[in-house]
Design an enzyme around this catalytic site. Structure first.
Site, PDB file in Angstrom:
ATOM      1  CE  LYS A 150      -3.768  -0.118   2.348  1.00 54.34           C
ATOM      2  NZ  LYS A 150      -4.330  -0.535   3.603  1.00 54.34           N
TER       3      LYS A 150
ATOM      4  NE  ARG B 230      -6.213   3.948   5.264  1.00 52.37           N
ATOM      5  CZ  ARG B 230      -7.496   3.957   4.958  1.00 52.37           C
ATOM      6  NH1 ARG B 230      -8.116   2.832   4.747  1.00 52.37           N
ATOM      7  NH2 ARG B 230      -8.150   5.070   4.849  1.00 52.37           N
TER       8      ARG B 230
ATOM      9  N   GLY C 299      -7.717  -7.367   5.351  1.00 48.13           N
ATOM     10  CA  GLY C 299      -8.522  -7.527   6.549  1.00 48.13           C
ATOM     11  C   GLY C 299      -7.816  -8.186   7.710  1.00 48.13           C
TER      12      GLY C 299
ATOM     13  CG  MET D 182      -2.211  -7.354  10.062  1.00 46.61           C
ATOM     14  SD  MET D 182      -0.526  -7.100   9.670  1.00 46.61           S
ATOM     15  CE  MET D 182      -0.667  -6.493   8.055  1.00 46.61           C
TER      16      MET D 182
ATOM     17  NE  ARG E 165      -6.312  -4.077  -3.112  1.00 43.09           N
ATOM     18  CZ  ARG E 165      -6.776  -4.402  -1.930  1.00 43.09           C
ATOM     19  NH1 ARG E 165      -5.962  -4.833  -1.005  1.00 43.09           N
ATOM     20  NH2 ARG E 165      -8.042  -4.329  -1.657  1.00 43.09           N
TER      21      ARG E 165
ATOM     22  CG  HIS F 155     -15.453 -11.693   3.425  1.00 42.37           C
ATOM     23  ND1 HIS F 155     -15.783 -12.974   3.787  1.00 42.37           N
ATOM     24  CD2 HIS F 155     -14.151 -11.545   3.719  1.00 42.37           C
ATOM     25  CE1 HIS F 155     -14.719 -13.557   4.297  1.00 42.37           C
ATOM     26  NE2 HIS F 155     -13.713 -12.711   4.269  1.00 42.37           N
TER      27      HIS F 155
ATOM     28  NE  ARG G  35      -0.072 -44.070  -7.545  1.00 37.95           N
ATOM     29  CZ  ARG G  35      -0.138 -42.733  -7.622  1.00 37.95           C
ATOM     30  NH1 ARG G  35      -0.982 -42.150  -8.427  1.00 37.95           N
ATOM     31  NH2 ARG G  35       0.650 -41.997  -6.860  1.00 37.95           N
TER      32      ARG G  35
ATOM     33  NE  ARG H 276       3.381 -47.981  -8.867  1.00 47.08           N
ATOM     34  CZ  ARG H 276       2.978 -47.169  -7.892  1.00 47.08           C
ATOM     35  NH1 ARG H 276       3.775 -46.206  -7.461  1.00 47.08           N
ATOM     36  NH2 ARG H 276       1.783 -47.302  -7.376  1.00 47.08           N
TER      37      ARG H 276
ATOM     38  CD  GLU I 104       8.278 -45.300  -5.262  1.00 49.65           C
ATOM     39  OE1 GLU I 104       7.170 -44.902  -4.939  1.00 49.65           O
ATOM     40  OE2 GLU I 104       8.516 -46.486  -5.597  1.00 49.65           O
TER      41      GLU I 104
ATOM     42  CB  SER J  58       9.609 -42.184 -12.715  1.00 50.07           C
ATOM     43  OG  SER J  58       8.513 -41.365 -12.407  1.00 50.07           O
TER      44      SER J  58
ATOM     45  N   GLY K 100       9.456 -40.867  -7.432  1.00 55.96           N
ATOM     46  CA  GLY K 100       8.203 -41.067  -6.694  1.00 55.96           C
ATOM     47  C   GLY K 100       8.331 -40.254  -5.422  1.00 55.96           C
ATOM     48  CB  THR K 101       8.408 -36.617  -4.928  1.00 53.54           C
ATOM     49  OG1 THR K 101       7.301 -36.397  -5.815  1.00 53.54           O
ATOM     50  CG2 THR K 101       9.708 -36.354  -5.647  1.00 53.54           C
ATOM     51  CG  ASN K 102       3.355 -39.130  -3.728  1.00 49.09           C
ATOM     52  OD1 ASN K 102       3.449 -37.916  -3.792  1.00 49.09           O
ATOM     53  ND2 ASN K 102       2.599 -39.843  -4.542  1.00 49.09           N
ATOM     54  CG  ASP K 103       6.439 -44.363  -1.276  1.00 46.68           C
ATOM     55  OD1 ASP K 103       6.095 -44.464  -0.083  1.00 46.68           O
ATOM     56  OD2 ASP K 103       5.851 -44.939  -2.206  1.00 46.68           O
TER      57      ASP K 103
ATOM     58  CB  CYS L 188       5.246 -40.199 -11.382  1.00 44.19           C
ATOM     59  SG  CYS L 188       6.062 -41.456 -10.407  1.00 44.19           S
TER      60      CYS L 188
ATOM     61  CE1 TYR M 217       7.596 -38.569 -16.419  1.00 41.34           C
ATOM     62  CE2 TYR M 217       9.535 -39.015 -17.761  1.00 41.34           C
ATOM     63  CZ  TYR M 217       8.601 -39.423 -16.815  1.00 41.34           C
ATOM     64  OH  TYR M 217       8.695 -40.657 -16.259  1.00 41.34           O
TER      65      TYR M 217
HETATM   66  C1  PEP Z   1       5.293 -41.978  -5.119  1.00 42.37           C
HETATM   67  O1  PEP Z   1       5.632 -42.612  -4.139  1.00 42.37           O
HETATM   68  O2  PEP Z   1       5.607 -40.798  -5.289  1.00 42.37           O
HETATM   69  C2  PEP Z   1       4.436 -42.594  -6.129  1.00 42.37           C
HETATM   70  C3  PEP Z   1       4.127 -41.932  -7.226  1.00 42.37           C
HETATM   71  O3  PEP Z   1       3.934 -43.795  -5.860  1.00 42.37           O
HETATM   72  P1  PEP Z   1       2.680 -44.061  -4.908  1.00 42.37           P
HETATM   73  O4  PEP Z   1       2.076 -42.756  -4.587  1.00 42.37           O
HETATM   74  O5  PEP Z   1       1.791 -44.964  -5.656  1.00 42.37           O
HETATM   75  O6  PEP Z   1       3.330 -44.722  -3.729  1.00 42.37           O
HETATM   76 MG    MG Z   2       5.401 -44.741  -4.154  1.00 44.54          MG
END
Ligand code: PEP
Ligand code: MG
Length: 951
Positions: free
Chosen positions: A86, A156, A165, A167, A412, A528, A634, A690, A818, A837, A839-842, A904, A924
């Site tokens: 501001k 202000r 809103g 502060m 703004r 709002h 999967r 997979r 993973e 690939s 597997g960033t979840n695991d 993935c 990718y």
């Molecule tokens: C992962 O682990 O990132 C993954 C893609 O496999 P899943 O989620 O099936 O374990």
């Molecule tokens: Mg996994």
């Protein structure tokens, strides 16, 4: 997941509260002193700024206060970090010569120092503030604390990024028992002066002294009741003066000390309170949700008041330089003549349209600003053009007209719907204001989500209960709830809910996020609920006037029907309809602007975008959204229904390998058919399949009745099935017998799957004539030995199939990364793996040692304490998990230069994580089908930013 969406695009939560607060507060004011636009004073002031800027604290780098107004400013738009959004924009507008009430900004550095120094203001600040107050006073021809001619100011907050809103704000500061008399004399309006004073006492007591505003509202109600009055407008000057006494008495009674009469004490109290408001619970939550660092702090803007309620030549309003819903290049906004924003909120008065065109389009018979104040309107329109050219973006402005003179109070970048964002970016590019690349960078990828949501089937039967305003596009169906907490609770149980409120407020934000759609009985297109919902991409119908909501009875009435909590309703945020029950939906049509944006994103990006999909429906959807292949199929998801589950269970309970092979032979044709369909849909695009991943007990029944039934169906003894279940039970299934470990123990499973893949690929190639190159992916590899053994079986199967079919297929075998060990040993694994690939979840789970299924219950504590800023399962932890991704990429490619690298995990659809993937050179990203457009744009933006950094 929720955090992901919460951080999406518009900061907007609570916008309207602040807007109307500011709105009505601005309207309170009257500046009866000399005009700030006086040219003689302007020159003086510019001189003052220049001279003083050279010696004092600025030169030593410790300048605490930056002034703006009357055609000059110490700061500018590029100083957001120091002056807040501001403050920087007020300075910019002043420098552009726009009519901005003079003022000054206390920097964010002062805020940081204030907290670092035990809530003490830094040395030298007082002197700078004093000088800056004199500067404002000179500019407007008044003096702070002058009994004859008092200067009143607003105080202000203003952080680097807008936290609407969140502060606090104090207006009319500078009034006390003496200055109020001065104001009354100067304005020749005693009623106005005392009305302003009582508002100031209430606001100051609330924000600075911590007294609940209801205390004052109650006192006002009581007063009106006693005197048989209904409306505030019926109160005379004397009435307000008496209320001022009551208000002061409330302060005395509650705090045991009088309301501060010392205007300097008032000012420092307000500045301190604005700083302190940085740490209110709602501000902390907002920062957490929007990833705003704690240490940024807020600036404080102190500015001369201007008043929009000094008569019929005064007004106040808000405007967008283009239509924020459609993007149309036309001034759009609302205003009120001689009124206060409170009137709007209270529903006493409805704002009028600014332009004639908008008024006519809406069929409103009240005059537009263009008609009632043509000169102010013309000036406003010119200023809007100037601001757009300067900022090269659509602006959201606030203004006040005092006695025919226009004042700009804020500008703004305006919040907008996705549709509008696309149109505005395309138009600004065509108008030559921005480049094509800038146009791409202007769209928040998360925002595209809004376009991808289903709309109501126009041919579906529907029982419309009532119609409100089409406040935020898209349709939503869910169970009716009336409180934000209920919305959150049911959402956590996996239910879709519609949150119905009389009107929404900042306290409702968590429920609004949890809801699939939002419905309000009150409020306009800029309410709002409307602004926040648009920002979040939630469908919203606001101001459904026929709707009456009974919170206590947990019910609402609309169109002659009463609906209770839990009843299902549908809302259409594009038409404003509120409908009983569920209505079928259709996929949205993506317009030409969207297509153009996507085409351009595709030209620019380096990384490919694939989808995670295993059903033909998802695969088709992914292709429609522009996926360039499947990055993760999967296969276990193909076994969770009917016959397939039975065959799978038969395989699991089999006594020996030959029993397993018999069962697997039943599964083989089903798998082959699945893959064949996918290959055909993807028509030559890459498809990564997979091998089976989850622990086997997930396929077996757990309820007594299911166990009994399964035993019968499989023709096995129930006790035997129970024994098998007990054998398969694991303490830590996530770390147990899953992924490639299954393939090691039961090699006949990967053999069957590989056979199904190769046979299907061969057939698909023959049918479509397009070459099919399957990518077979091995999950949860930690050791090169695991991978090598499984790969050998896959290769052997490929050879067998080639012998049988007479067709030699091209294929690749690769692995998921993973497990941290796999990342570290990437060099060795890449000797035989042809792609990785991530597997960033695991990988996140294993790197943190944090259960991906359980951490939701406590990660919030980590975030609220600032230990982590993002949920690592939503946005890739670039420092830790990211380092493993980088190590694996480098080591893998050291062995095999053409190693294909992708991601993935869920992060593949998250824009911040996609930017990280670009930085490590992945080939990718793969994400769920609905995220594909988001990922395409995010990948393009990441590539553009990477290029910008290099050059
Ligand atoms: C992962 O682990 O990132 C993954 C893609 O496999 P899943 O989620 O099936 O374990
Ligand atoms: Mg996994």
């Amino acid at each position: 997941m929720s955090l992901q969406s919460l951080t999406s695009f518009f900061a907007s939560a609570l916008e309207l509260q602040s807007r109307w607060l500011a709105f009505h507060a601005r309207l309170l004011e009257t500046m009866t002193s000399a005009s700030p636009g006086n040219p003689r004073q302007k020159t003086q002031m510019m001189d003052t700024i220049t001279t003083e800027g050279q010696d004092n604290p600025q030169a030593t780098g410790r300048k605490h206060v930056y002034r703006f107004g009357a055609g000059a400013a110490d700061g500018g738009a590029g100083m957001r970090n120091l002056l807040g959004g501001k403050g920087a924009n007020l300075a910019e507008m002043a420098s552009l010569g726009l009519p901005v009430p003079p003022g000054f900004t206390v920097t964010t550095d002062v805020c940081t120092a204030y907290f670092a120094n035990d809530h003490q203001f830094p040395a030298g600040l007082k002197e700078e503030v004093e000088k800056a107050l004199n500067f404002i006073g000179e500019a407007v021809g008044a003096r702070f604390g002058d009994n004859q001619n008092p200067l009143l100011v607003s105080v202000r907050s203003g952080a680097r990024v807008s936290m609407p809103g969140m502060m606090d704000t104090v207006l009319n500061l500078g009034l006390n028992d003496e200055t109020v008399e001065g104001l009354a004399r100067r304005s020749d309006d005693r009623r106005f002066a005392f009305d302003s004073y009582r508002r100031f006492i209430q606001m100051y007591s609330d924000v600075v002294l911590g007294l609940d505003h209801h205390l004052f509202e109650q006192a006002l109600e009581q007063y009106k009741n006693l005197n048989a009055m209904e409306l505030d407008t019926e109160l005379s000057a004397e009435d307000w003066a008496q209320l001022v006494e009551r208000y002061k008495q409330i302060v005395q009674d509650k705090l045991g000390k009088p309301f501060p009469q010392d205007i300097h004490e008032q000012l420092w109290g307000a500045i301190g309170a604005v700083f302190e408001s940085w740490h209110t619970a709602r501000a902390v939550t907002y920062r957490r949700l929007h990833n705003i660092p704690e240490d940024w702090g807020t600036a404080v803007n102190v500015q001369a008041m201007v008043f929009g309620n000094t008569g019929d030549r005064s007004a106040t309003g808000v405007a967008f330089t283009r239509n924020p819903s459609t993007g149309e290049n036309a001034l759009y906004g609302e205003f009120l003549v001689n009124a206060q924003g409170e009137d709007v909120v209270a529903g006493i008065r409805t704002p009028q349209y600014i332009s004639e065109a908008a008024r006519q389009a809406a069929g409103d018979d009240r005059p537009s600003l263009e008609t009632v104040m043509p000169e102010a309107f013309a000036e406003l329109r010119d200023i809007c053009l100037k601001l757009e050219r300067n900022y090269r973006d659509m602006q959201d402005i606030e203004f006040t007209i005092q006695d025919g003179k226009l004042w700009m109070l804020q500008t703004r970048a305006g919040k907008r719907t996705t549709k509008a964002a696309l149109k505005i970016a395309t138009d600004l590019t065509a108008e030559g204001l921005i480049t094509k690349e800038e146009g791409l960078l202007r769209i928040d990828p998360e925002q595209l989500d809004q376009l991808l949501h289903p709309m109501l089937d126009p041919n579906a039967k529907k029982e419309v209960l009532t119609t409100g305003l089409p406040a935020s596009p898209g349709a939503a169906t869910g169970e009716l709830v009336f409180t934000p907490d209920e919305a959150e609770t049911l959402r956590n149980l996996g239910k879709s809910v519609i949150l119905a409120r009389i009107e929404t407020s900042p306290e409702d934000i968590h429920g609004m996020h949890a809801a699939a759609g939002i419905l309000t009985a009150r409020g306009g297109m800029t309410s709002h609920a409307a602004v926040v919902a648009r920002g979040m991409g939630r469908p919203c119908v606001s101001g459904a006037k026929d709707l009456s909501i009974d919170y206590e009875g947990h019910k609402m009435t609309a169109g002659g029907r009463t609906l209770h909590r839990g009843d299902v309703i549908t809302i259409d945020g594009s038409t404003g309809e509120v409908i009983a029950g569920e209505v079928p939906t259709l996929q949205p049509e993506l317009g030409a602007d969207f297509q153009q944006l996507m085409d351009h994103a595709d030209e620019v990006r380096r990384m490919k975008v694939r989808a995670n999909a295993e059903t033909p429906r998802d695969a088709k959807q992914a292709r429609e959204f522009g996926a360039e292949g499947i990055g993760l199929c999967r296969t276990e998801h193909m076994f969770f229904e009917g016959e397939r589950t039975t065959a799978m269970r038969e395989m699991i309970v089999a006594d020996d390998e030959s029993g397993r092979r018999v069962a697997l032979a039943k599964i083989l044709p089903m798998q082959r058919q699945d893959f064949l369909e996918l290959f055909e849909i993807m028509a030559g695009l890459p498809l990564t399949i997979r091998l089976l991943d989850p622990p086997l007990h997930e396929f077996l029944p757990h309820e007594d009745s299911d166990i009994r039934e399964t035993a019968q169906r499989l023709g096995v003894d129930e006790a035997k099935l129970r024994t098998r279940l007990a054998q398969l039970k694991e303490f830590n299934p996530m770390l147990g017998h899953r992924g490639c470990r299954l393939a090691i123990s039961y090699p006949e499973i990967p053999e069957m799957q590989a056979r199904a893949i190769f046979e299907a690929a061969t057939e698909a190639g023959q049918r479509t004539g397009a070459p099919v190159v399957p990518e077979v992916m091995v999950p949860l590899v930690g050791l090169a030995g695991e991978f090598n053994e499984i790969k050998a079986r896959i290769d052997a199967t490929a050879e067998e199939v080639a012998r049988e079919t007479g067709v030699k297929l091209e294929y690749q075998v690769g692995t998921m990364i993973e497990i941290p060990r796999a990342a570290l040993r990437a060099k060795e694994i890449a000797k035989s793996a042809e792609f990785f690939s991530f597997g960033t979840n695991d990988l996140t789970q294993m790197t943190y040692g944090l259960s991906r299924d359980d951490s939701g219950s406590f990660l919030g504590d980590y975030m609220s304490r600032g230990i982590i800023t993002n949920d690592p399962f939503v946005t890739l932890d670039a420092d830790g998990v990211g380092e493993l991704v980088q190590i694996a990429s480098e080591r893998g490619r050291a062995t095999r230069t053409d190693l294909k690298l992708g991601i993935c995990g869920e992060h593949g659809g998250d824009p911040a994580s996609i930017a990280f993937c670009e930085s490590v050179g992945l080939d990718y990203v793969s994400c769920s089908p609905y995220r594909v457009p988001v990922a395409r744009l995010a990948a393009a933006q990441a590539a553009l930013r990477a290029r910008q950094t290099k050059s």
